[in-house]
Design a protein around this motif. Sequence first.
Motif, mmCIF file in Angstrom:
data_model
loop_
_atom_site.group_PDB
_atom_site.id
_atom_site.type_symbol
_atom_site.label_atom_id
_atom_site.label_comp_id
_atom_site.label_asym_id
_atom_site.label_seq_id
_atom_site.Cartn_x
_atom_site.Cartn_y
_atom_site.Cartn_z
ATOM 1 N N ASN A 265 -16.862 5.436 -3.265
ATOM 2 C CA ASN A 265 -17.390 4.884 -4.526
ATOM 3 C C ASN A 265 -18.840 5.284 -4.762
ATOM 4 O O ASN A 265 -19.532 4.667 -5.580
ATOM 5 C CB ASN A 265 -17.231 3.357 -4.553
ATOM 6 C CG ASN A 265 -17.820 2.700 -3.317
ATOM 7 O OD1 ASN A 265 -18.705 3.260 -2.666
ATOM 8 N ND2 ASN A 265 -17.333 1.516 -2.997
ATOM 9 N N THR B 268 -7.387 6.756 -8.072
ATOM 10 C CA THR B 268 -8.070 5.464 -7.948
ATOM 11 C C THR B 268 -7.317 4.561 -6.984
ATOM 12 O O THR B 268 -6.088 4.625 -6.865
ATOM 13 C CB THR B 268 -8.169 4.777 -9.317
ATOM 14 O OG1 THR B 268 -6.847 4.597 -9.846
ATOM 15 C CG2 THR B 268 -8.994 5.607 -10.284
ATOM 16 N N GLY B 269 -8.073 3.693 -6.309
ATOM 17 C CA GLY B 269 -7.456 2.773 -5.374
ATOM 18 C C GLY B 269 -6.530 1.776 -6.046
ATOM 19 O O GLY B 269 -5.608 1.255 -5.423
ATOM 20 N N SER B 270 -6.766 1.505 -7.330
ATOM 21 C CA SER B 270 -5.942 0.540 -8.062
ATOM 22 C C SER B 270 -4.734 1.180 -8.734
ATOM 23 O O SER B 270 -3.955 0.484 -9.389
ATOM 24 C CB SER B 270 -6.797 -0.161 -9.120
ATOM 25 O OG SER B 270 -7.333 0.782 -10.032
ATOM 26 N N ASN B 271 -4.575 2.487 -8.571
ATOM 27 C CA ASN B 271 -3.456 3.166 -9.234
ATOM 28 C C ASN B 271 -2.124 2.686 -8.675
ATOM 29 O O ASN B 271 -2.020 2.277 -7.521
ATOM 30 C CB ASN B 271 -3.587 4.679 -9.065
ATOM 31 C CG ASN B 271 -2.950 5.439 -10.227
ATOM 32 O OD1 ASN B 271 -2.186 4.884 -11.002
ATOM 33 N ND2 ASN B 271 -3.284 6.717 -10.339
ATOM 34 N N GLN B 272 -1.092 2.768 -9.531
ATOM 35 C CA GLN B 272 0.237 2.290 -9.171
ATOM 36 C C GLN B 272 0.825 3.113 -8.023
ATOM 37 O O GLN B 272 0.791 4.338 -8.049
ATOM 38 C CB GLN B 272 1.160 2.375 -10.394
ATOM 39 C CG GLN B 272 2.574 1.890 -10.153
ATOM 40 C CD GLN B 272 2.619 0.402 -9.855
ATOM 41 O OE1 GLN B 272 1.834 -0.365 -10.388
ATOM 42 N NE2 GLN B 272 3.538 -0.013 -9.004
ATOM 43 N N ASP C 160 -13.916 3.158 -10.371
ATOM 44 C CA ASP C 160 -13.061 2.606 -9.313
ATOM 45 C C ASP C 160 -13.256 3.418 -8.032
ATOM 46 O O ASP C 160 -13.761 4.540 -8.059
ATOM 47 C CB ASP C 160 -11.593 2.690 -9.747
ATOM 48 C CG ASP C 160 -10.698 1.731 -8.957
ATOM 49 O OD1 ASP C 160 -11.190 1.163 -7.970
ATOM 50 O OD2 ASP C 160 -9.519 1.580 -9.332
ATOM 51 N N GLU D 266 0.815 -1.220 0.000
ATOM 52 C CA GLU D 266 0.000 0.000 0.000
ATOM 53 C C GLU D 266 0.850 1.272 0.000
ATOM 54 O O GLU D 266 0.332 2.356 -0.278
ATOM 55 C CB GLU D 266 -0.909 0.032 1.243
ATOM 56 C CG GLU D 266 -1.872 -1.126 1.362
ATOM 57 C CD GLU D 266 -1.269 -2.345 2.038
ATOM 58 O OE1 GLU D 266 -1.981 -3.341 2.219
ATOM 59 O OE2 GLU D 266 -0.065 -2.301 2.394
#
Length: 450
Positions: free
Chosen positions: A340, A362-366, A430, A325
């Motif tokens: 969301n 976004t939570g999925s961003n690198q 996302d 994280e």
Amino acid sequence: MDSLSADDFSCPVCIEIFKDPVVLSCSHSVCKECLQQFWRTKKTQECPVCRRRSSRDDPPCNRVLKNLCESLLKERKEKGSESEDLCSLHSEKLKLFCLEDKQPVCLVCRDSQKHINHTFRPIGEVAPSYKEELKTALKPVQEKLTRNEKIKGEFEKIVQHIKSQADQTEHQIKQQFEKLHQFLRDEEEATITALREEEEQKKQMMEKKLEEITTHISALSYTIKDMEEMMKDSDVCFLKKFTVSMERVQISSQPDPQTPSGALIHVPRYLGNLPFRVWKKMQDIVQNTPVILDPNTAHPLLVLSDDLTSASWSDNKQPLPDNPERFDFYRFVLGSEGFNSGTHCWDVEVKESLCWHLGVTTGSNQRKGDDLFDTGLWSVQHGLADYFGFPVKQNLQRVRVNLDYDRGTVSFSDPVNNTQLHTFTANFTDTLFPFFYSFAPLRILPFERQ
């Protein structure tokens, strides 16, 4: 030793060659560990062979038997090593290597039906190349071992960090609750003090009334006594004093004193909705911040405040675990809660910083490396290159972020001057997290009470 059988060296309990044998008073020998286990199971100290009770808790070691067993094991090992060099089928020395079967063979094997048309090489000739092949194949395994040892080290750091986090968080929890406890103690003391002040005030009032009625009773008693004495006088004397006496009696016949209104303690003032009233007052000392920072995402060069509402840049890298994280390239930190749906708003104080960057991602961003700005980020910045986000030229004290997830908008404004900075429009799918970056301290401000 050749005249002895394998049974002579076998423990009667485990039926294996003796390991650290001890001798009992009945002359039987048993492995020390086997004997202890046998005694624990039977709950009595008896010989496993003859059941005779042992006179000692710790029987002595049978050194002669131990030496013989060690010699036997060594001899078997040497014989086993010699047998490895012999063909199991023909008991001939293994001198060749079959390239088809990938197995060492003897000269008899080479001429047998099984190895017709096979190619052979001397063992000494092929062993180095196969060792080199195995060495090459082993290299990735060794690299994996190195990686796993490094990962193990990281896991150990995480375990230590978890303990440190828990201890520090417990300390801060106790501090926060102590503040609340102190507030409640102060409120309790203030409420009881007010109660005692009202008690004292009303006691004094009633004591004054009590003093007045006591004086009045004394006056009445004196009047009655005088009248009774006067009526004992002669008729002439009585009649001479009658008019004055009647006036005194009539004056004494005024209405009786009444209990004053509101003389009792106003109990509802203290007990009525007491928890609710204290809770309302408590709101004046507590704050509700709409976004709380997540320390598990903070770059090691960012230092967060104890209440997790502000972040500042440090010159010293903190010894933090490199968990998935956490940002490791950009000095970012995320909010602890993702969104969301719905609308969300928070104000960020940036007046101390000449260089800042904030928005949502976004939570999925690198989070590892420098690919963060490729996609999934909506932000404004001041003092950085334009590709970091929409540039804000003016120096600001605060920045307000308004996220309307359902309508797909993120807008930024200056709440001090009530001016719009920029609005992004997107189709959000996302979970979005607030993010923050600054050279100097920035702070997320609490809700302002209306």
